[in-house]
Scaffold this motif. Structure first.
Motif, PDB file in Angstrom:
ATOM      1  N   PRO A  57      18.884  10.861  14.941  1.00  0.00           N
ATOM      2  CA  PRO A  57      17.859  11.877  14.652  1.00  0.00           C
ATOM      3  C   PRO A  57      18.027  12.568  13.317  1.00  0.00           C
ATOM      4  O   PRO A  57      17.057  13.165  12.828  1.00  0.00           O
ATOM      5  N   ASP A  58      19.216  12.546  12.728  1.00  0.00           N
ATOM      6  CA  ASP A  58      19.398  13.180  11.424  1.00  0.00           C
ATOM      7  C   ASP A  58      19.161  12.220  10.273  1.00  0.00           C
ATOM      8  O   ASP A  58      19.245  12.610   9.113  1.00  0.00           O
ATOM      9  N   VAL A  59      18.897  10.965  10.579  1.00  0.00           N
ATOM     10  CA  VAL A  59      18.605   9.972   9.549  1.00  0.00           C
ATOM     11  C   VAL A  59      17.112   9.693   9.481  1.00  0.00           C
ATOM     12  O   VAL A  59      16.522   9.652   8.404  1.00  0.00           O
ATOM     13  N   PHE A  60      16.476   9.548  10.629  1.00  0.00           N
ATOM     14  CA  PHE A  60      15.055   9.200  10.690  1.00  0.00           C
ATOM     15  C   PHE A  60      14.254  10.413  11.159  1.00  0.00           C
ATOM     16  O   PHE A  60      14.531  10.978  12.214  1.00  0.00           O
ATOM     17  N   HIS A  61      13.251  10.783  10.358  1.00  0.00           N
ATOM     18  CA  HIS A  61      12.498  12.001  10.614  1.00  0.00           C
ATOM     19  C   HIS A  61      11.106  11.750  11.176  1.00  0.00           C
ATOM     20  O   HIS A  61      10.477  12.680  11.685  1.00  0.00           O
ATOM     21  N   VAL A  62      10.626  10.527  11.066  1.00  0.00           N
ATOM     22  CA  VAL A  62       9.314  10.189  11.601  1.00  0.00           C
ATOM     23  C   VAL A  62       9.333   8.708  11.967  1.00  0.00           C
ATOM     24  O   VAL A  62       9.959   7.900  11.282  1.00  0.00           O
ATOM     25  N   ALA A  63       8.659   8.378  13.070  1.00  0.00           N
ATOM     26  CA  ALA A  63       8.601   6.981  13.506  1.00  0.00           C
ATOM     27  C   ALA A  63       7.202   6.660  14.004  1.00  0.00           C
ATOM     28  O   ALA A  63       6.548   7.488  14.653  1.00  0.00           O
ATOM     29  N   VAL A  64       6.753   5.446  13.688  1.00  0.00           N
ATOM     30  CA  VAL A  64       5.529   4.887  14.256  1.00  0.00           C
ATOM     31  C   VAL A  64       5.956   3.701  15.106  1.00  0.00           C
ATOM     32  O   VAL A  64       6.433   2.688  14.581  1.00  0.00           O
ATOM     33  N   ALA A  65       5.818   3.849  16.424  1.00  0.00           N
ATOM     34  CA  ALA A  65       6.260   2.820  17.364  1.00  0.00           C
ATOM     35  C   ALA A  65       5.040   2.111  17.933  1.00  0.00           C
ATOM     36  O   ALA A  65       4.295   2.680  18.740  1.00  0.00           O
ATOM     37  N   GLY A  66       4.826   0.866  17.499  1.00  0.00           N
ATOM     38  CA  GLY A  66       3.696   0.088  17.976  1.00  0.00           C
ATOM     39  C   GLY A  66       4.077  -0.790  19.155  1.00  0.00           C
ATOM     40  O   GLY A  66       5.042  -1.546  19.078  1.00  0.00           O
TER      41      GLY A  66
ATOM     42  N   HIS B 213       0.833  -1.208   0.000  1.00  0.00           N
ATOM     43  CA  HIS B 213       0.000   0.000   0.000  1.00  0.00           C
ATOM     44  C   HIS B 213       0.863   1.250   0.000  1.00  0.00           C
ATOM     45  O   HIS B 213       0.608   2.196  -0.775  1.00  0.00           O
ATOM     46  N   LEU B 214       1.885   1.280   0.849  1.00  0.00           N
ATOM     47  CA  LEU B 214       2.765   2.452   0.885  1.00  0.00           C
ATOM     48  C   LEU B 214       3.506   2.624  -0.436  1.00  0.00           C
ATOM     49  O   LEU B 214       3.702   3.746  -0.905  1.00  0.00           O
ATOM     50  N   ARG B 215       3.890   1.509  -1.048  1.00  0.00           N
ATOM     51  CA  ARG B 215       4.525   1.599  -2.364  1.00  0.00           C
ATOM     52  C   ARG B 215       3.576   2.235  -3.371  1.00  0.00           C
ATOM     53  O   ARG B 215       3.987   3.060  -4.196  1.00  0.00           O
ATOM     54  N   SER B 216       2.287   1.876  -3.297  1.00  0.00           N
ATOM     55  CA  SER B 216       1.309   2.420  -4.248  1.00  0.00           C
ATOM     56  C   SER B 216       1.087   3.912  -4.051  1.00  0.00           C
ATOM     57  O   SER B 216       0.587   4.596  -4.951  1.00  0.00           O
ATOM     58  N   LEU B 217       1.467   4.435  -2.868  1.00  0.00           N
ATOM     59  CA  LEU B 217       1.326   5.862  -2.586  1.00  0.00           C
ATOM     60  C   LEU B 217       2.563   6.659  -2.983  1.00  0.00           C
ATOM     61  O   LEU B 217       2.561   7.889  -2.871  1.00  0.00           O
ATOM     62  N   GLY B 218       3.610   5.975  -3.415  1.00  0.00           N
ATOM     63  CA  GLY B 218       4.820   6.665  -3.836  1.00  0.00           C
ATOM     64  C   GLY B 218       5.990   6.535  -2.891  1.00  0.00           C
ATOM     65  O   GLY B 218       7.039   7.144  -3.115  1.00  0.00           O
ATOM     66  N   PHE B 219       5.852   5.739  -1.841  1.00  0.00           N
ATOM     67  CA  PHE B 219       6.966   5.497  -0.931  1.00  0.00           C
ATOM     68  C   PHE B 219       7.833   4.356  -1.451  1.00  0.00           C
ATOM     69  O   PHE B 219       7.324   3.396  -2.047  1.00  0.00           O
ATOM     70  N   ALA B 220       9.123   4.429  -1.184  1.00  0.00           N
ATOM     71  CA  ALA B 220       9.970   3.239  -1.236  1.00  0.00           C
ATOM     72  C   ALA B 220       9.950   2.648   0.169  1.00  0.00           C
ATOM     73  O   ALA B 220      10.029   3.375   1.164  1.00  0.00           O
ATOM     74  N   VAL B 221       9.822   1.336   0.256  1.00  0.00           N
ATOM     75  CA  VAL B 221       9.773   0.653   1.545  1.00  0.00           C
ATOM     76  C   VAL B 221      10.896  -0.366   1.591  1.00  0.00           C
ATOM     77  O   VAL B 221      11.125  -1.093   0.611  1.00  0.00           O
ATOM     78  N   VAL B 222      11.596  -0.431   2.713  1.00  0.00           N
ATOM     79  CA  VAL B 222      12.688  -1.395   2.853  1.00  0.00           C
ATOM     80  C   VAL B 222      12.540  -2.137   4.174  1.00  0.00           C
ATOM     81  O   VAL B 222      12.205  -1.551   5.201  1.00  0.00           O
ATOM     82  N   LYS B 223      12.745  -3.445   4.116  1.00  0.00           N
ATOM     83  CA  LYS B 223      12.803  -4.289   5.311  1.00  0.00           C
ATOM     84  C   LYS B 223      14.206  -4.883   5.389  1.00  0.00           C
ATOM     85  O   LYS B 223      14.608  -5.614   4.481  1.00  0.00           O
TER      86      LYS B 223
ATOM     87  N   TYR C  72      -0.499   9.213   8.722  1.00  0.00           N
ATOM     88  CA  TYR C  72       0.576   9.870   9.465  1.00  0.00           C
ATOM     89  C   TYR C  72       1.859   9.918   8.641  1.00  0.00           C
ATOM     90  O   TYR C  72       2.555  10.950   8.597  1.00  0.00           O
ATOM     91  N   LEU C  73       2.168   8.829   7.948  1.00  0.00           N
ATOM     92  CA  LEU C  73       3.371   8.805   7.119  1.00  0.00           C
ATOM     93  C   LEU C  73       3.224   9.718   5.913  1.00  0.00           C
ATOM     94  O   LEU C  73       4.177  10.410   5.519  1.00  0.00           O
ATOM     95  N   VAL C  74       2.038   9.740   5.329  1.00  0.00           N
ATOM     96  CA  VAL C  74       1.806  10.633   4.190  1.00  0.00           C
ATOM     97  C   VAL C  74       1.954  12.087   4.622  1.00  0.00           C
ATOM     98  O   VAL C  74       2.634  12.888   3.966  1.00  0.00           O
ATOM     99  N   LYS C  75       1.327  12.438   5.729  1.00  0.00           N
ATOM    100  CA  LYS C  75       1.398  13.809   6.235  1.00  0.00           C
ATOM    101  C   LYS C  75       2.832  14.223   6.560  1.00  0.00           C
ATOM    102  O   LYS C  75       3.239  15.372   6.317  1.00  0.00           O
TER     103      LYS C  75
END
Length: 626
Positions: A478-487, A401-411, A589-592
């Motif tokens: 902090p200079d590499v990661f700008h947003v985090a979702v911590a579940g 889904h995130l890929r379809s929104l224009g994100f690159a996703v890496v695991k 949240y990631l889109v915003k």
């Protein structure tokens, strides 16, 4: 019954002992003379010519050489103590990986497997044909296959017409192991396959004081790349193989194992193979001609289920089939839209290990050639591998889904992840949240260098240990990661269950600095980006107290955060409405936070404070500072 007990075997490790289910009691006891070698001639242990009643043999997995492998033991009834079969001055591993067996009643007869790969399960033992069937990673850590190994020695099959001694010991023919093929189609020999990892594994094998020669390499029985889950019947005649690959959904097949075992050459193959290349006491085959076809292959009986075939829809549970078909998709029509990720590899920042990652790139015809905003999907903790060649990678619906929104996703599976051996998994011992962050930064750095990731727009999400790692990446890099979702994040290891925590961290009283460094709390002042915390109020695993303690630290440091609470959910939302709502909130949240113009919505930031471990410079990711 006397009520007395004796210790069969002891394991030692300076990292931790991984629990497993790989202990297999064999149908009969095996005398040391049956395997020959050092054990049979050893004067350190007197074993009667006839094993006493009550003796038994078993297979047991150990990581004493740094990789999980099988070892053959015999317990001699009435023996109360056993000293190491290795020389007294060489039985201890200098790194503490192995210590001699003392006061144990089982004799180590031989190693059944060895090398820089791991055995994951024992799926069958055929003592009549001297075969142990296992699953493991011999073909690489991204796959799982069914393999065959000889139980008693390096022989591939019993020599026809050979005699037997008083114990029924027969002469066995050696076999040349099937090896992975080169790109030109030739099969690589053992010499060609030598690598630093293999040399290190060989050295560990010798250092561990294991009796007898190094065992032969395994024979692979499953065909096709990917992840294979195997069930073998008790008689070792049938195999149920459920497999998938990045571009192949689940398929379940039933195979027949060859009569006589996979090492028993058929009469036709036996006649063709006898000639100038084969001698009486040894088998010499040209490696380019030796293939799996010369080892008796499994025979396909029928296909139980094939998800990609439309005519197999009846095997899908009725309720699921109705849901899928209600949308007019049909199962076959769903697959083309789930493009498999690209498997990439790159070194760690210190160059000591190779990391693997699954990369989901947006459609360039819709979103251009990149660089794209990047989202890292993480778990990162022990006993879990998230990157492999299975259909679950392509069916990761959040990543798709995130890929379809224009994100690159890496695991990326950082150090600490499973299926790579003790050194890779145990590197995080007593300092959780450090190397894991460094390796996630290495993944970002690799994709920035390739022009795929925009270094100004990098996010991360994860759950449980992944939630912990997401928060740690935000506050430690902090200079590499700008947003985090911590579940459901663990925020301090002094508040998690002791069985898990103390295995990896030791006792708090003995590792105070490690516990402090591994907690999110002390790094909160370095946080520069945006944080969303998601948690169920009745989480029975990672208690909500972890989130509450983190919020107190965020408030004290004056850091903004967003909180998404599910009052009636446990460690992960289970109700459909809660799950749908959570996915929408995370996606929004990631889109915003990240889908702005390159370098616009989230700009480059300088490292502040003393806790940052990586930095951004000139639109790229800087080298490690530690």
């Amino acid at each position: 019954h006397t009520g007395k007990s004796s210790i069969l075997h002891k394991e030692y490790s300076d990292v931790w002992i991984n629990l497993h289910h790989m202990m297999k009691i064999l149908p009969r006891a095996i005398h040391p003379d049956e395997v020959g070698g050092e054990i049979a001639t050893s004067t350190k242990r007197d074993v009667p010519g006839q094993l006493p009643e009550g003796s038994f043999s078993f297979l047991f997995a150990s990581e004493r050489t740094g990789y999980s492998h099988l070892y053959l033991y015999t317990h001699v009834a009435g023996a109360e103590k056993c000293v190491s079969t290795a020389d007294d001055d060489s039985s201890d591993d200098e790194n503490g990986m192995f210590e001699p067996e003392v006061e144990t009643s089982a004799i180590l007869l031989r190693a059944v497997s060895a090398g820089p790969w791991i055995v994951e399960s024992i799926v069958g033992v055929d003592m009549t044909n001297d075969v142990v069937y296992i699953t493991g990673t011999y073909d690489g850590p991204l796959e799982r296959h069914l393999y065959a190994l000889p139980l008693l020695g390096s022989g591939a099959r019993q020599e026809k017409g050979s005699g037997s001694g008083s114990l029924g010991v027969r002469r066995w023919r050696k076999h040349v192991p099937f090896r992975r093929s080169r790109s030109d189609g030739a099969v690589r020999s053992t010499e060609e396959m030598a690598s630093p990892a293999e040399e290190k594994a060989d050295a560990a094998f010798k250092l561990a004081g294991i009796p007898g020669p190094k065992p032969p390499n395994p024979i692979r029985l499953t065909s096709g790349s990917g992840m294979h889950s195997i069930v073998v019947d008790k008689a070792c005649r049938l195999v149920v193989d459920t497999s998938s690959d990045l571009d192949s959904p689940t398929r379940t097949c039933v195979y027949a194992l060859p009569v006589g075992g996979p090492f028993a050459l058929s009469d036709e193959t036996d006649t063709q193979s006898r000639g100038s290349n084969i001698k009486d006491d040894d088998v010499e085959m040209e490696s380019s001609k030796y293939s799996l076809s010369q080892v008796q292959a499994m025979r396909l009986l029928f296909v139980c289920y094939e998800a990609q075939s439309g005519d197999k829809m009846q095997f899908i549970p009725t309720k699921l089939a109705s849901i899928v078909n209600r949308g007019g998709l049909g199962m076959p029509g769903l697959y083309p839209s789930l493009s498999p990720p690209e498997i990439v590899s790159f070194p760690t920042s210190d160059g000591t290990e190779t990391l693997y990652a699954a990369l989901y790139k947006p459609d360039p015809t819709l979103f251009g050639p990149g660089p794209y905003p990047l989202v890292c999907a993480v778990y990162g903790g022990p006993h879990v591998q998230r990157v492999n060649r299975s259909w679950s990678q392509s069916a990761d619906m959040r990543a798709q889904h995130l890929r379809s929104l224009g994100f690159a996703v890496v695991k990326c599976d950082n150090r600490g992840s499973s299926r790579r051996g003790v050194a890779f998994e145990g590197a995080i011992r007593k300092r959780l949240g450090r190397l894991e962050v460094l390796d996630q930064v290495a993944a970002v750095r690799h994709l920035v260098q390739r022009g795929i990731a925009d270094p100004a727009r990098v996010g991360i999400y994860g759950w449980s240990y992944g939630g912990y790692l997401s928060a740690m990446c935000l506050v430690r890099a902090p200079d590499v990661f700008h947003v985090a979702v911590a579940g459901a994040p663990v925020t301090s290891w002094d508040g998690y269950d002791t069985h898990y925590t103390e295995r990896y961290m030791g006792l708090p009283s003995e590792n105070e600095s490690g516990y402090n460094e591994s907690a999110v709390f002390d790094h909160v002042p370095n946080m520069r980006g945006r944080l969303m915390i998601v948690h169920g109020l009745i989480d029975e695993n990672v208690h909500f107290r972890h989130t509450a303690r983190l919020i107190n630290r965020l408030i004290a440091a004056g850091k903004d955060y967003e909180l998404l609470i599910f009052p009636d959910e446990r460690h992960s939302p289970r109700r459909l409405r809660d799950r749908v709502y959570m996915e929408k909130r995370i996606s929004d949240y990631l889109v915003k936070s990240l889908l702005g113009s390159p370098g616009g919505a989230v700009g480059l930031m300088r490292v502040g404070g003393h806790g940052g471990i990586m930095g951004m410079t000139g639109g790229g990711v800087a080298a490690p500072k530690l």
